[in-house]
Design a protein around this motif. Sequence first.
Motif, mmCIF file in Angstrom:
data_model
loop_
_atom_site.group_PDB
_atom_site.id
_atom_site.type_symbol
_atom_site.label_atom_id
_atom_site.label_comp_id
_atom_site.label_asym_id
_atom_site.label_seq_id
_atom_site.Cartn_x
_atom_site.Cartn_y
_atom_site.Cartn_z
ATOM 1 N N ALA A 1 0.834 -1.200 0.000
ATOM 2 C CA ALA A 1 0.000 0.000 0.000
ATOM 3 C C ALA A 1 0.872 1.254 0.000
ATOM 4 C CB ALA A 1 -0.911 -0.004 1.227
ATOM 5 N N ASP A 2 0.302 2.361 -0.538
ATOM 6 C CA ASP A 2 0.993 3.654 -0.586
ATOM 7 C C ASP A 2 2.391 3.520 -1.198
ATOM 8 O OD1 ASP A 2 -1.016 5.346 0.670
ATOM 9 O OD2 ASP A 2 -0.561 4.237 2.502
ATOM 10 N N ALA A 3 2.488 2.739 -2.259
ATOM 11 C CA ALA A 3 3.800 2.442 -2.830
ATOM 12 C C ALA A 3 3.771 2.517 -4.358
ATOM 13 C CB ALA A 3 4.264 1.062 -2.391
ATOM 14 N N PHE A 4 4.924 2.790 -4.911
ATOM 15 C CA PHE A 4 5.146 2.664 -6.348
ATOM 16 C C PHE A 4 5.998 1.424 -6.517
ATOM 17 C CE2 PHE A 4 5.096 5.198 -10.397
ATOM 18 C CZ PHE A 4 5.689 4.240 -11.190
ATOM 19 N N VAL A 5 5.447 0.411 -7.163
ATOM 20 C CA VAL A 5 6.112 -0.885 -7.290
ATOM 21 C C VAL A 5 6.576 -1.075 -8.734
ATOM 22 C CG1 VAL A 5 5.908 -3.375 -6.926
ATOM 23 C CG2 VAL A 5 4.558 -1.776 -5.523
ATOM 24 N N ILE A 6 7.831 -1.448 -8.909
ATOM 25 C CA ILE A 6 8.360 -1.747 -10.235
ATOM 26 C C ILE A 6 8.849 -3.191 -10.241
ATOM 27 C CG2 ILE A 6 10.108 -1.207 -11.977
ATOM 28 C CD1 ILE A 6 10.179 1.634 -10.854
ATOM 29 N N LEU A 7 8.259 -4.000 -11.102
ATOM 30 C CA LEU A 7 8.715 -5.374 -11.314
ATOM 31 C C LEU A 7 9.498 -5.400 -12.614
ATOM 32 C CD1 LEU A 7 8.874 -8.428 -10.946
ATOM 33 C CD2 LEU A 7 6.544 -8.605 -11.875
ATOM 34 N N ASP A 8 10.802 -5.626 -12.489
ATOM 35 C CA ASP A 8 11.694 -5.607 -13.634
ATOM 36 C C ASP A 8 11.999 -7.029 -14.093
ATOM 37 O OD1 ASP A 8 13.374 -4.401 -15.523
ATOM 38 O OD2 ASP A 8 15.136 -4.588 -14.224
ATOM 39 N N GLU A 9 12.427 -7.174 -15.345
ATOM 40 C CA GLU A 9 12.757 -8.489 -15.918
ATOM 41 C C GLU A 9 11.592 -9.479 -15.749
ATOM 42 O OE1 GLU A 9 15.425 -9.268 -17.665
ATOM 43 O OE2 GLU A 9 16.449 -7.355 -17.406
ATOM 44 N N ALA A 10 10.388 -8.979 -15.945
ATOM 45 C CA ALA A 10 9.197 -9.778 -15.664
ATOM 46 C C ALA A 10 8.999 -10.925 -16.637
ATOM 47 C CB ALA A 10 7.954 -8.882 -15.665
ATOM 48 N N GLN A 11 9.733 -10.928 -17.763
ATOM 49 C CA GLN A 11 9.612 -12.062 -18.676
ATOM 50 C C GLN A 11 10.072 -13.356 -18.026
ATOM 51 O OE1 GLN A 11 11.936 -9.740 -18.980
ATOM 52 N NE2 GLN A 11 13.916 -10.719 -19.296
ATOM 53 N N ASN A 12 10.839 -13.249 -16.939
ATOM 54 C CA ASN A 12 11.347 -14.436 -16.245
ATOM 55 C C ASN A 12 10.510 -14.827 -15.037
ATOM 56 O OD1 ASN A 12 13.536 -14.945 -17.974
ATOM 57 N ND2 ASN A 12 14.769 -13.377 -16.971
ATOM 58 N N THR A 13 9.304 -14.279 -14.942
ATOM 59 C CA THR A 13 8.362 -14.743 -13.920
ATOM 60 C C THR A 13 7.525 -15.882 -14.497
ATOM 61 O OG1 THR A 13 6.647 -13.168 -14.601
ATOM 62 C CG2 THR A 13 8.169 -12.458 -12.860
ATOM 63 N N THR A 14 7.131 -16.786 -13.632
ATOM 64 C CA THR A 14 6.176 -17.814 -14.037
ATOM 65 C C THR A 14 4.766 -17.249 -13.935
ATOM 66 O OG1 THR A 14 5.921 -18.670 -11.789
ATOM 67 C CG2 THR A 14 7.724 -19.596 -13.141
ATOM 68 N N SER A 15 3.797 -17.987 -14.424
ATOM 69 C CA SER A 15 2.403 -17.538 -14.326
ATOM 70 C C SER A 15 2.002 -17.330 -12.869
ATOM 71 C CB SER A 15 1.479 -18.561 -14.984
ATOM 72 O OG SER A 15 1.755 -18.677 -16.361
ATOM 73 N N ALA A 16 2.406 -18.261 -12.003
ATOM 74 C CA ALA A 16 2.049 -18.162 -10.582
ATOM 75 C C ALA A 16 2.709 -16.961 -9.930
ATOM 76 C CB ALA A 16 2.448 -19.444 -9.855
ATOM 77 N N GLN A 17 3.970 -16.711 -10.260
ATOM 78 C CA GLN A 17 4.665 -15.559 -9.685
ATOM 79 C C GLN A 17 4.024 -14.252 -10.126
ATOM 80 O OE1 GLN A 17 8.599 -16.511 -11.155
ATOM 81 N NE2 GLN A 17 9.345 -16.987 -9.097
ATOM 82 N N MET A 18 3.656 -14.167 -11.394
ATOM 83 C CA MET A 18 3.040 -12.942 -11.890
ATOM 84 C C MET A 18 1.703 -12.702 -11.203
ATOM 85 S SD MET A 18 3.128 -10.257 -13.753
ATOM 86 C CE MET A 18 4.464 -10.489 -14.925
ATOM 87 N N ARG A 19 0.903 -13.721 -11.079
ATOM 88 C CA ARG A 19 -0.386 -13.565 -10.401
ATOM 89 C C ARG A 19 -0.177 -13.139 -8.954
ATOM 90 N NH1 ARG A 19 -5.102 -18.056 -10.879
ATOM 91 N NH2 ARG A 19 -4.511 -17.691 -13.051
ATOM 92 N N MET A 20 0.836 -13.716 -8.309
ATOM 93 C CA MET A 20 1.138 -13.369 -6.927
ATOM 94 C C MET A 20 1.470 -11.895 -6.773
ATOM 95 S SD MET A 20 3.985 -12.581 -4.849
ATOM 96 C CE MET A 20 5.415 -13.369 -5.608
ATOM 97 N N VAL A 21 2.383 -11.394 -7.608
ATOM 98 C CA VAL A 21 2.829 -10.010 -7.419
ATOM 99 C C VAL A 21 1.758 -9.012 -7.828
ATOM 100 C CG1 VAL A 21 3.931 -9.706 -9.687
ATOM 101 C CG2 VAL A 21 4.820 -8.484 -7.697
ATOM 102 N N LEU A 22 0.978 -9.309 -8.862
ATOM 103 C CA LEU A 22 -0.085 -8.391 -9.275
ATOM 104 C C LEU A 22 -1.138 -8.231 -8.189
ATOM 105 C CD1 LEU A 22 -0.673 -9.327 -13.035
ATOM 106 C CD2 LEU A 22 0.650 -7.412 -12.106
ATOM 107 N N THR A 23 -1.406 -9.295 -7.470
ATOM 108 C CA THR A 23 -2.429 -9.234 -6.420
ATOM 109 C C THR A 23 -1.887 -8.665 -5.110
ATOM 110 O OG1 THR A 23 -1.976 -11.558 -5.869
ATOM 111 C CG2 THR A 23 -3.791 -11.108 -7.390
ATOM 112 N N ARG A 24 -0.610 -8.240 -5.092
ATOM 113 C CA ARG A 24 -0.061 -7.564 -3.910
ATOM 114 C C ARG A 24 -0.447 -6.094 -3.878
ATOM 115 N NH1 ARG A 24 -0.241 -11.071 -0.988
ATOM 116 N NH2 ARG A 24 -1.282 -12.045 -2.750
ATOM 117 N N LEU A 25 -0.927 -5.566 -4.993
ATOM 118 C CA LEU A 25 -1.194 -4.135 -5.120
ATOM 119 C C LEU A 25 -2.206 -3.681 -4.082
ATOM 120 C CD1 LEU A 25 -0.271 -1.843 -6.998
ATOM 121 C CD2 LEU A 25 -2.341 -2.227 -8.338
#
Length: 334
Positions: free
Chosen positions: A237-261
């Motif tokens: 919360a109250d943050a600017f989040v940058i996920l870099d080199e995201a092509q190397n995330t798996t489907s599960a990892q991407m879903r995990m980080v997107l739902t952290r917002l």
Amino acid sequence: MSSSATADPGGRSSTSIALPNSAAALALAGPAEATLRQVEALTGASLVLRGLDLWIAARPRQLQRATALVEMLRPLWDQGQAIGPVDLQTALQALDTDRGEEHRALGEHVLARSQSGQLLRPRTLRQKTYVEAMERHDLTLALGPAGTGKTFLATVLAVRMLNERKVQRLILTRPAVEAGERLGFLPGDLQQKVDPYLRPLYDALHALLGAERTSALLEKGVIEVAPLAYMRGRTLADAFVILDEAQNTTSAQMRMVLTRLGENSRMVVTGDPTQLDLPPGVTSGLNEAAEVLEGVEGVAICRLSAADVVRHPLVQRLVTAYAQRDARRQPRRP
């Protein structure tokens, strides 16, 4: 202020552009007048700097093109900002596609000033679209080759929002995926093992804030640079989040980080789909997210290309050469 002279017997015409001060003249000329020589090579015109007057001579069509190119770059040299080969190439591309006025506005779209005094801004039209998308959307996905400014522009905007107190924290993360080497062979504890993977993020922060202020904000927890695995279970919360080199995330990892917002937060996800280090057969979370989230309200998907590469001009040619090779390798559809 410009003035024109009549054509000479060889069919050449000339015009002059008055420069405001010596700083502008030095910026436009470049080291040993290298920038003027590059403009000559690109347009076929002859350029001579006499004091604060730039004289351009050429056949009418070349003269018009060279003058338009110099004027498009006015927002840069007028402020004494250096003009590089990338600025010349992108300006010429915009000129040749009748987007000169749009490109000229790039020089006025200043995001911040680096520690060295350089004005930081988008340098291509697609980069400008990318910056505007980040400003307007809570989640932005940026896909494109190396050198297109995906991560750096996101970091610039994040630092600006942090300085303006629109967010309270800046979180930069990337997956610690091995590219041919094993983490276990690297010396040190876990943090020391993953730090090399996060170095590009530190480099961007140092350019914007300086090493001393970056270290101070890291110690206070205002800025956090961490591997993706550290994001699990958190609410950002109250943050600017940058996920870099995201092509190397798996489907599960991407879903995990997107739902952290969390509330009052913004996230930018960047990656180059052509530089995958995932095991064969594993779907890239970035590619999947770009398909799944297309058209979702609040989400912007930006695609940059080789034309947006703002590193050494050779990098653009390298990216294009590899893309052409990859296209030839793709199997033809029956």
